[in-house]
Each structure stands twice: as structure tokens, then as C-alpha cells.
Design a protein around this motif. Structure first.
Motif, mmCIF file in Angstrom:
data_model
loop_
_atom_site.group_PDB
_atom_site.id
_atom_site.type_symbol
_atom_site.label_atom_id
_atom_site.label_comp_id
_atom_site.label_asym_id
_atom_site.label_seq_id
_atom_site.Cartn_x
_atom_site.Cartn_y
_atom_site.Cartn_z
ATOM 1 N N GLN A 1 -7.454 49.238 74.464
ATOM 2 C CA GLN A 1 -8.266 49.696 73.344
ATOM 3 C C GLN A 1 -7.641 50.894 72.644
ATOM 4 O O GLN A 1 -7.641 50.983 71.418
ATOM 5 N N SER A 2 -7.078 51.833 73.422
ATOM 6 C CA SER A 2 -6.434 52.981 72.796
ATOM 7 C C SER A 2 -5.154 52.562 72.068
ATOM 8 O O SER A 2 -4.820 53.117 71.019
ATOM 9 N N GLN A 3 -4.439 51.579 72.596
ATOM 10 C CA GLN A 3 -3.201 51.123 71.962
ATOM 11 C C GLN A 3 -3.454 50.451 70.617
ATOM 12 O O GLN A 3 -2.660 50.576 69.688
ATOM 13 N N PHE A 4 -4.559 49.722 70.506
ATOM 14 C CA PHE A 4 -4.792 48.927 69.305
ATOM 15 C C PHE A 4 -5.830 49.539 68.366
ATOM 16 O O PHE A 4 -6.095 48.985 67.303
ATOM 17 N N ALA A 5 -6.399 50.702 68.723
ATOM 18 C CA ALA A 5 -7.399 51.327 67.857
ATOM 19 C C ALA A 5 -6.774 51.972 66.633
ATOM 20 O O ALA A 5 -7.348 51.932 65.540
ATOM 21 N N VAL A 6 -5.597 52.565 66.783
ATOM 22 C CA VAL A 6 -5.024 53.423 65.743
ATOM 23 C C VAL A 6 -4.105 52.712 64.761
ATOM 24 O O VAL A 6 -4.150 53.005 63.557
ATOM 25 N N PRO A 7 -3.210 51.793 65.183
ATOM 26 C CA PRO A 7 -2.225 51.228 64.250
ATOM 27 C C PRO A 7 -2.863 50.646 62.984
ATOM 28 O O PRO A 7 -3.883 49.961 63.044
ATOM 29 N N GLN A 8 -2.237 50.931 61.844
ATOM 30 C CA GLN A 8 -2.731 50.431 60.564
ATOM 31 C C GLN A 8 -1.848 49.324 59.991
ATOM 32 O O GLN A 8 -2.182 48.749 58.955
ATOM 33 N N GLN A 9 -0.717 49.066 60.649
ATOM 34 C CA GLN A 9 0.096 47.920 60.276
ATOM 35 C C GLN A 9 0.862 47.429 61.488
ATOM 36 O O GLN A 9 1.142 48.181 62.416
ATOM 37 N N MET A 10 1.171 46.135 61.482
ATOM 38 C CA MET A 10 1.765 45.511 62.665
ATOM 39 C C MET A 10 2.321 44.150 62.258
ATOM 40 O O MET A 10 1.768 43.462 61.390
ATOM 41 N N GLN A 11 3.414 43.754 62.902
ATOM 42 C CA GLN A 11 3.932 42.400 62.763
ATOM 43 C C GLN A 11 3.648 41.631 64.045
ATOM 44 O O GLN A 11 3.922 42.124 65.143
ATOM 45 N N VAL A 12 3.109 40.431 63.892
ATOM 46 C CA VAL A 12 2.745 39.613 65.040
ATOM 47 C C VAL A 12 3.379 38.231 64.879
ATOM 48 O O VAL A 12 3.205 37.578 63.836
ATOM 49 N N PHE A 13 4.125 37.818 65.908
ATOM 50 C CA PHE A 13 4.678 36.465 65.942
ATOM 51 C C PHE A 13 3.804 35.642 66.893
ATOM 52 O O PHE A 13 3.565 36.051 68.036
ATOM 53 N N LYS A 14 3.343 34.481 66.443
ATOM 54 C CA LYS A 14 2.458 33.680 67.284
ATOM 55 C C LYS A 14 2.965 32.245 67.397
ATOM 56 O O LYS A 14 3.636 31.719 66.498
ATOM 57 N N ASN A 15 2.623 31.634 68.527
ATOM 58 C CA ASN A 15 2.804 30.185 68.744
ATOM 59 C C ASN A 15 4.210 29.686 68.415
ATOM 60 O O ASN A 15 4.389 28.607 67.838
ATOM 61 N N GLY A 16 5.246 30.465 68.770
ATOM 62 C CA GLY A 16 6.614 30.029 68.567
ATOM 63 C C GLY A 16 7.127 30.154 67.152
ATOM 64 O O GLY A 16 8.258 29.741 66.858
ATOM 65 N N SER A 17 6.342 30.716 66.243
ATOM 66 C CA SER A 17 6.772 30.847 64.858
ATOM 67 C C SER A 17 7.857 31.913 64.730
ATOM 68 O O SER A 17 7.801 32.960 65.388
ATOM 69 N N LYS A 18 8.841 31.666 63.868
ATOM 70 C CA LYS A 18 9.884 32.649 63.608
ATOM 71 C C LYS A 18 9.510 33.581 62.460
ATOM 72 O O LYS A 18 10.197 34.571 62.202
ATOM 73 N N GLN A 19 8.436 33.258 61.764
ATOM 74 C CA GLN A 19 7.953 34.089 60.669
ATOM 75 C C GLN A 19 6.752 34.908 61.138
ATOM 76 O O GLN A 19 5.776 34.358 61.644
ATOM 77 N N PRO A 20 6.810 36.234 60.995
ATOM 78 C CA PRO A 20 5.700 37.054 61.505
ATOM 79 C C PRO A 20 4.495 37.030 60.584
ATOM 80 O O PRO A 20 4.617 36.759 59.370
ATOM 81 N N LEU A 21 3.351 37.308 61.143
ATOM 82 C CA LEU A 21 2.167 37.633 60.350
ATOM 83 C C LEU A 21 2.177 39.140 60.138
ATOM 84 O O LEU A 21 2.317 39.909 61.090
ATOM 85 N N ASN A 22 2.053 39.559 58.894
ATOM 86 C CA ASN A 22 2.071 40.985 58.572
ATOM 87 C C ASN A 22 0.640 41.494 58.442
ATOM 88 O O ASN A 22 -0.082 41.112 57.510
ATOM 89 N N LEU A 23 0.234 42.327 59.398
ATOM 90 C CA LEU A 23 -1.119 42.892 59.420
ATOM 91 C C LEU A 23 -1.046 44.305 58.849
ATOM 92 O O LEU A 23 -0.197 45.106 59.263
ATOM 93 N N LYS A 24 -1.948 44.601 57.915
ATOM 94 C CA LYS A 24 -1.913 45.927 57.294
ATOM 95 C C LYS A 24 -3.281 46.273 56.759
ATOM 96 O O LYS A 24 -3.936 45.465 56.091
ATOM 97 N N VAL A 25 -3.743 47.504 57.066
ATOM 98 C CA VAL A 25 -4.970 48.019 56.450
ATOM 99 C C VAL A 25 -4.692 48.265 54.974
ATOM 100 O O VAL A 25 -3.640 48.814 54.605
ATOM 101 N N GLU A 26 -5.594 47.843 54.125
ATOM 102 C CA GLU A 26 -5.392 47.975 52.677
ATOM 103 C C GLU A 26 -5.132 49.420 52.292
ATOM 104 O O GLU A 26 -5.821 50.341 52.735
ATOM 105 N N GLY A 27 -4.088 49.627 51.493
ATOM 106 C CA GLY A 27 -3.744 50.963 51.052
ATOM 107 C C GLY A 27 -2.717 51.658 51.927
ATOM 108 O O GLY A 27 -2.247 52.750 51.587
ATOM 109 N N THR A 28 -2.358 51.039 53.067
ATOM 110 C CA THR A 28 -1.370 51.644 53.962
ATOM 111 C C THR A 28 0.036 51.423 53.406
ATOM 112 O O THR A 28 0.364 50.334 52.957
ATOM 113 N N ARG A 29 0.867 52.473 53.461
ATOM 114 C CA ARG A 29 2.243 52.347 53.008
ATOM 115 C C ARG A 29 3.026 51.521 54.005
ATOM 116 O O ARG A 29 2.820 51.605 55.220
ATOM 117 N N GLU A 30 3.962 50.720 53.510
ATOM 118 C CA GLU A 30 4.788 49.893 54.378
ATOM 119 C C GLU A 30 5.658 50.762 55.280
ATOM 120 O O GLU A 30 6.117 51.839 54.878
#
Length: 390
Positions: free
Chosen positions: A359-388
Motif C-alpha cells: 500500500q505504501s509503495q503504490f499510494a504515492v506514484p503518479q505515473q507508471m509503465q505496466v507491461f501485462k500478459n506478455g505484451s511488449k507495449q506498456p500501458l502508460n498510467l498517469k494522473v492527469e496533469g502530471t509531467r512526464e
């Protein structure tokens, strides 16, 4: 005892207890009164993942065992491992009743204590918090209790006595249920007037049971991360920072609405004070703490957290509908191969360490790349307004 971090949000102490009324006569579940008629004693406790954990000795055994202390759990429990340690018959199956000869807290012994046998299958949060079981209202109702969260110390006595404490900031009236739980009247703008069990000792905020989930709020799915004792995926509607009225007290905290979980109020409130629980007068007195209470971890800003055991893949175990994670395409049960630049198998190697840190690890981050189910293309997670990230 090993110290772990506070847990976020609401967690039901064994939803089985709160959701289900025992099918047998309620008197069978009541523990015997303490062997001493006049007494006052002290009992240290530790906060683990927001739960109060105490040590007790059973059936005159010398080794103390770790138990969750929870005024809201109607029935005390012991795990299968505890049953085996005590040498109780194997014929006593999970979900059935056993009776302890004695349960000793500090120097006070409680005779003839009925307990439910609970089987924690595989990897389960109770094994990391307090594997022996839960001390519930069928025993707690026989005493008066003062919970000093500053000193992490309980002072308990026979019901004719009460600890000498400072003038309370608030005094809340409750009614004792047939199973021994303190039941409060609560009011919110979302759910109106309700009754909720005072789960002093359990983690979480206010959870209200409703036959139908409200259309407003944030819907979330949880696989034993927020609700550590869930056996299946919970569907919950979340209302952060909700104003709650409890008699003279106005409190702002996390409200969750669920089906099939009895209404209860946990340590998100109680740990803000030192608490006197008096079953003789049916009052809960809240006394201002001398130390600042610990902060309550927020919901994850990206709206998701992983589920992990050492014998399974890393998957999506908690997600909020409409969150950045949801909008990016994550769904419950998705297999996660990589988070940012780190392969998923390397995130955790110990189940209890995972529980105490996720919970402490995932409470703070405002952007993250997640690769799922063997995909080579990441999902880009970002809170709106966060700088890249650079």
C-alpha cells in the motif's frame, strides 16, 4: 513481535464474523466470566497493519500466542495451527465450535472460552498479522477496557471498575448486541442513518452494508489487499473524506459501502484517540492523545495495486473504476510482467513483506509503465496533469 506498517482504508476482521450470525444458540458462544471477580491488569499491544495484536496463553500452555483484539468480532477464533498446537481433536473441523479450558491475558484467566476454528488456506493475511486467531466480543464484553494508543497498552478490569483517565473529548453511547458487540448509531450524507459495530482493534474506516450499491462514489474491486481477510473479490463503493456523525462526534474519514458485510467502524477513527470502552455504562469515551496519531495511508493515486503470493503470478488485485489504471486498460486478474523497468517476479519474494509494503509503495506514484500478459507495449498510467518522467 515484528512491527509492520499501518494499512490503509477499511479492513474487515474476518468478514465471516461480521456478516454471519451464528446458527446455534447465542449463549453457546459466550465465554465464562474472569476467574477473578475484582481485578485490574495491563496488557501490551502492537499495531500491525492497523490491527491491535495482543498475546494470550491458552489452556495453561507457557508459550504466548499472537491474537487480534477486536471488540467488533462477535466470536473469538483460533486457527487450525493453534488447534494442532493445543492438541485438540482433528475431528473439530473449520467453521465448527471448540471450547478452550482457559485463555489468559496477562495475569487474568478467562475459563471455558468458546472459539470458532478457522482455516487459513495457503497464503493468507492473518498468518502475517496474528496467526493464532481473534479475541472477540464474547470474551471482551466481560471487562472494561482502556486502550492507550500512545503507550500501546491496554488497562482492563472487572466491570465494577474503570481506569482513571483524563476528561474525555467525546462520550459515545452504544448498545450491546446479543453477541456482545458495542453497536453505535452513525449518520452520513451518503447513507443516512445507520447502525455500525464499533470494531475497536480492527483496521479501517466506516463500512456500511447496503442491499444495493449506490450510483455515486468510486467503485473498486479488491482481492484481499484492502480487505485483508476477504476470500473472494470484494465489490465496494468508496467515498473518501466523508463526514460521519456519531452522537456528539463529527469525524471525517473513509466511507465504504458493500453488500454482505455488516456495518462496522474501525481504527481509522479509534486510533485518533485513547479509548475507554465501558460495558457497564455502555459508553465509549474518547480521550485526546498526547502524541500525534499515525497518518492514514491514502488510496493509490493511480488507482491500482498488485496481488502476490510466492506460488502465483503478480496480478491486478485492487483497482478503482475510472482511475488512471482503469482508463489505461488494467482489469482485475491481469497478469503483470513488468512495472516500470523492473520485472514483476523481482518485486517481492516474501508474502508478509509484500502485505506490509504494497500500500505504501503504490499510494504515492503518479505515473507508471505496466507491461501485462506478455505484451511488449506498456500501458502508460498517469494522473492527469502530471509531467512526464524524463
Amino acid at each position: 513481535m515484528i512491527r509492520t506498517n499501518f494499512a490503509l482504508g477499511f479492513i474487515l476482521v474476518l468478514s465471516f464474523f461480521y456478516a454471519c450470525t451464528p446458527s446455534v444458540n447465542q449463549k453457546i458462544y459466550q465465554a465464562g466470566s474472569p476467574a477473578l471477580t475484582i481485578f485490574q491488569d495491563t496488557l501490551p499491544f502492537e499495531l500491525r497493519e492497523g490491527f491491535m495484536v495482543v498475546r494470550a496463553r491458552l489452556n495453561d500452555r507457557t508459550m504466548p500466542l499472537d491474537f487480534i483484539w477486536d471488540s467488533g468480532a462477535p466470536v473469538s477464533t483460533i486457527s487450525q495451527a493453534t488447534r494442532e498446537y493445543l492438541g485438540l481433536p482433528k475431528s473439530i473441523k473449520p467453521g465448527t465450535l471448540a471450547r478452550l479450558d482457559s485463555l489468559r491475558l496477562s495475569n487474568v484467566s478467562f475459563p471455558s472460552v468458546p472459539v470458532e476454528i478457522i482455516d487459513y488456506d495457503g497464503y493468507a493475511a492473518p498468518k502475517c498479522i496474528a496467526e493464532a486467531g481473534v479475541i472477540g466480543a464474547n470474551l471482551i464484553r466481560h471487562c472494561n477496557w482502556y486502550i492507550d494508543f500512545d503507550q500501546q497498552l491496554i488497562i482492563f478490569s472487572d466491570k465494577a471498575q474503570q481506569a482513571q483517565v483524563a476528561t474525555p473529548s467525546h462520550t459515545l453511547d452504544f448498545k450491546t448486541t446479543a453477541l456482545g458487540q458495542p453497536e453505535l448509531k452513525v449518520v452520513t450524507d451518503i447513507t443516512g442513518k445507520n447502525k455500525a459495530i464499533a470494531g475497536i482493534g480492527q483496521s479501517g474506516g466506516l463500512c456500511i452494508e447496503a442491499p444495493k450499491l449506490p450510483d455515486a462514489g468510486q467503485m473498486a474491486y479488491d482481492q484481499g489487499i484492502i480487505n485483508r481477510f476477504a476470500h473472494t473479490i470484494d465489490t465496494t463503493v468508496i467515498f473518501p473524506d466523508t463526514q460521519v456523525g456519531i452522537g456528539p462526534l463529527s469525524w471525517q474519514g473513509l466511507l465504504t459501502v458493500q453488500r454482505n458485510h455488516a456495518s462496522r467502524l474501525g481504527n481509522d477513527l479509534w486510533a485518533q484517540y485513547n479509548v475507554a470502552l465501558n460495558f457497564e455504562t455502555e459508553t465509549i469515551s474518547l480521550i485526546a492523545r498526547t502524541q500525534a496519531p499515525p497518518p492514514i495511508a491514502p488510496l493509490p493515486q493511480l488507482g491500482w495495486m498488485p496481488h502476490f503470493t510466492p506460488v502465483s503470478e503478480l496480478t491486478v488485485g485492487f483497482i478503482i473504476v475510472g482511475s488512471p489504471a482503469w482508463e489505461a486498460g488494467l482489469r482485475m486478474g491481469d497478469v503483470i510482467d513488468q512495472i516500470d523497468r523492473r520485472a514483476a517476479p523481482g518485486w517481492y519474494n516474501d508474502y508478509c513483506a509484500y502485505l506490509s509494503s504494497v500500500q505504501s509503495q503504490f499510494a504515492v506514484p503518479q505515473q507508471m509503465q505496466v507491461f501485462k500478459n506478455g505484451s511488449k507495449q506498456p500501458l502508460n498510467l498517469k494522473v492527469e496533469g502530471t509531467r512526464e518522467k524524463p
